[in-house]
Design a protein around this motif. Sequence first.
Motif, PDB file in Angstrom:
ATOM      1  N   TYR A  47     -10.965  -1.776   3.605  1.00  0.00           N
ATOM      2  CA  TYR A  47      -9.897  -1.146   2.825  1.00  0.00           C
ATOM      3  C   TYR A  47     -10.425   0.090   2.089  1.00  0.00           C
ATOM      4  O   TYR A  47      -9.812   1.166   2.134  1.00  0.00           O
ATOM      5  CB  TYR A  47      -9.332  -2.155   1.825  1.00  0.00           C
ATOM      6  CG  TYR A  47      -8.094  -1.693   1.096  1.00  0.00           C
ATOM      7  CD1 TYR A  47      -6.822  -2.053   1.535  1.00  0.00           C
ATOM      8  CD2 TYR A  47      -8.182  -0.894  -0.039  1.00  0.00           C
ATOM      9  CE1 TYR A  47      -5.677  -1.630   0.870  1.00  0.00           C
ATOM     10  CE2 TYR A  47      -7.048  -0.464  -0.714  1.00  0.00           C
ATOM     11  CZ  TYR A  47      -5.804  -0.843  -0.262  1.00  0.00           C
ATOM     12  OH  TYR A  47      -4.668  -0.411  -0.923  1.00  0.00           O
TER      13      TYR A  47
ATOM     14  N   ASP B 107       0.807  -1.216   0.000  1.00  0.00           N
ATOM     15  CA  ASP B 107       0.000   0.000   0.000  1.00  0.00           C
ATOM     16  C   ASP B 107       0.841   1.269   0.000  1.00  0.00           C
ATOM     17  O   ASP B 107       0.371   2.326  -0.413  1.00  0.00           O
ATOM     18  CB  ASP B 107      -0.933   0.007   1.216  1.00  0.00           C
ATOM     19  CG  ASP B 107      -1.989  -1.077   1.137  1.00  0.00           C
ATOM     20  OD1 ASP B 107      -2.268  -1.553   0.008  1.00  0.00           O
ATOM     21  OD2 ASP B 107      -2.537  -1.450   2.185  1.00  0.00           O
TER      22      ASP B 107
ATOM     23  N   GLU C 267     -12.660  -7.469   4.561  1.00  0.00           N
ATOM     24  CA  GLU C 267     -11.377  -6.794   4.305  1.00  0.00           C
ATOM     25  C   GLU C 267     -11.545  -5.761   3.195  1.00  0.00           C
ATOM     26  O   GLU C 267     -10.955  -4.674   3.250  1.00  0.00           O
ATOM     27  CB  GLU C 267     -10.309  -7.806   3.868  1.00  0.00           C
ATOM     28  CG  GLU C 267     -10.002  -8.939   4.807  1.00  0.00           C
ATOM     29  CD  GLU C 267      -9.128  -9.997   4.117  1.00  0.00           C
ATOM     30  OE1 GLU C 267      -8.400  -9.639   3.165  1.00  0.00           O
ATOM     31  OE2 GLU C 267      -9.193 -11.172   4.515  1.00  0.00           O
TER      32      GLU C 267
END
Length: 445
Positions: free
Chosen positions: A367, A339, A363
């Motif tokens: 995110y 990331d 998730e």
Amino acid sequence: MSANDYMGEAEIRAILQRQRAAALADGPSSAERRGELIDRAIDLLASNEQALIAALSADFGQRSPTFSRHSDVLSPLATLKQTRAELADWMQPERRQTPRGEAWVEYQPLGVVGIVTAWNVPGNMVFKGLAGALAAGNRVMIKPSEFNPNTSALMARMIRSAYTEEEVAVVTGPAEVGQAFCSQPFDHLIFTGAASIGRHVLRAAAENLVPVTLELGGKSPAIVSRSADLKTAAAKIVVGKTLNAGQLCVAPDYVFVPEESMDAFIAIARAVLAGFLPTLADNPDYTAIINERHYQRLQGYLAEARQAGVTLVELNPAGETFDAASRKIAPTLLRDPADGLQVMQDEIFGPLLPIKPYRDFDEVIAYINARPCPLGLYWFGNDAVEERRVLDRTCSGGVTLNDVMQHAGLENLPFGGVGHSGMGAYHGIDGFRTFSHAKAVYRAG
């Protein structure tokens, strides 16, 4: 043309003042008058199709003629024609309930609308913005991007041939001209471009309390559900990503794929691209990067990812090498980049597609919600509960389900961002209302 040949702030202000004076002198325009102004734009696009395609190709170095025709001619033509057909209905007063007397809303022209467009689909943005602004009865000033000198000059000539400067004016020139343009006391200003520039536009407009519509892009995610048809999803994402070589504000910026489907997704992507772009280097339907600065920016993303050990999957069916002067980059998948890498921080605006694996769907939601709201979001699947979770638990300018980018092309849907991806919306009746003042009227009973 030298810098001294471009308009200065005083000249730009003089055009605005003439437009405002003409608007006050003429009074509100009828539906017939607005329709006639839109008809001129329709004629301009129809009669200059090939010239626009050629100018766009000259500006990009190589741009798909097929894409140019659809994005910068046929799409705005459809917008103008639909606007022309519906504007009389849009102009009608809207009755409101009241316990006594009468109440209604009248949609009044704002006055002079400023339109600042980006370089990636300039004809589309100029003429779609023009459609809404003219439908609402306004005078219009346009500042196209300096990154499209050929297309900008052509559109300026086109518009000068069909409109007086008091009706529609085009101001061309470098960034300093754009700064002067955005500092004018318009009645509304719409800007399409990078968020970094959008901040400056908003500050400049604030000095004159000019209401602003910002369309700023961002990192639009695609999500492949376990309930999706993987082949269909991968094909649509790859095709969407390669349009204009990814240089679209609503292009899928990265994609979430179930961890067990990563290899299959990559294999499908290879096959799909080979089917519709068997060659790239000399293929006129594969677009180059707009300029050297953006080309080097994208090469920098790839170099950083490569150095970080990211697996890069180049979709290059013929195994071609590319002359740097052509500014073409093969579509490239980046397998699970960290990331912190720039490719995961910046809006990519190019043919690079990070693939993020996920194990649990929560998730994915977490995110997306940990990052600024994107302009678009794309979900592929057949699970109604999961679809509803995506719509309820994420925030984006717009959503396309089981495809990419389609919401942006529908005239009956508002197009715009939210938060970091922009503010306000236009297209269709929403554009008419953006460029109108909704005047409340009450008559006592």
